[in-house]
Design an enzyme around this catalytic site. Sequence first.
Site, PDB file in Angstrom:
ATOM      1  N   GLU A 141      53.985  41.078  36.773  1.00 16.35           N
ATOM      2  CA  GLU A 141      53.973  39.859  36.828  1.00 16.35           C
ATOM      3  C   GLU A 141      55.871  39.437  37.103  1.00 16.35           C
ATOM      4  OE1 GLU A 141      52.764  38.211  32.528  1.00 16.35           O
ATOM      5  OE2 GLU A 141      50.842  38.472  33.492  1.00 16.35           O
ATOM      6  N   ILE A 156      36.745  47.694  35.965  1.00 18.23           N
ATOM      7  CA  ILE A 156      36.800  47.798  34.436  1.00 18.23           C
ATOM      8  C   ILE A 156      37.424  46.779  34.232  1.00 18.23           C
ATOM      9  CG2 ILE A 156      39.371  49.029  33.529  1.00 18.23           C
ATOM     10  CD1 ILE A 156      38.977  51.173  35.552  1.00 18.23           C
ATOM     11  N   ASN A 178      49.173  34.206  40.986  1.00 16.68           N
ATOM     12  CA  ASN A 178      47.720  35.778  40.455  1.00 16.68           C
ATOM     13  C   ASN A 178      46.750  35.426  41.086  1.00 16.68           C
ATOM     14  OD1 ASN A 178      46.728  37.877  39.833  1.00 16.68           O
ATOM     15  ND2 ASN A 178      47.251  38.414  37.705  1.00 16.68           N
ATOM     16  N   TYR A 201      38.173  36.174  37.983  1.00 19.15           N
ATOM     17  CA  TYR A 201      38.026  34.758  37.039  1.00 19.15           C
ATOM     18  C   TYR A 201      37.052  33.559  37.735  1.00 19.15           C
ATOM     19  CZ  TYR A 201      41.679  36.912  34.154  1.00 19.15           C
ATOM     20  OH  TYR A 201      42.572  37.900  34.221  1.00 19.15           O
TER      21      TYR A 201
END
Length: 162
Positions: free
Chosen positions: A30, A100, A128, A135
Amino acid sequence: MTTPNLRIEPAKEQDVPLILEFIRGLATFEKHLEYVQATEERIREAVFGPDPKAMVLIAYLNDLPAACAVYYYTFSTFVGLKGLYLEDLFVNPEQRGNGIGRAMLIELARIAKRERCHRIEWAVLNWNESAIQFYRKLGAVRIDDWAVYRLSDESLELLAKE
């Protein structure tokens, strides 16, 4: 989707150095490594001390540490139930693409249901895009009508002194 040779388990106290390694890996990704103030002592106290503040899951792929999720419980006054807040989820870059991250969120969803949480929430950096797409594929929705605010460091000190 199942990933062969993947296991996810709660962190143990001897995992504290590994947890800190994952935190530093996330901070590096990040571009915020200079903000990491966590130490093994702080993590040990926060996760394994007498009054734990967070829980940690670690994923192992072929017996190698692959991912880490740090979470804690919140409470919704509107719903009257607790929620699960995912503070950090980090998959080692060299182990991405193996399912994962999805497996970690499945495990978190199972924990949330078992603990009678009505939701899982987390934040993601605006830049990101790969995480945002990931998501969205899971069915997560962006909450645009809320803004995150923070008091820390000097501003927190000044307010506390009033």
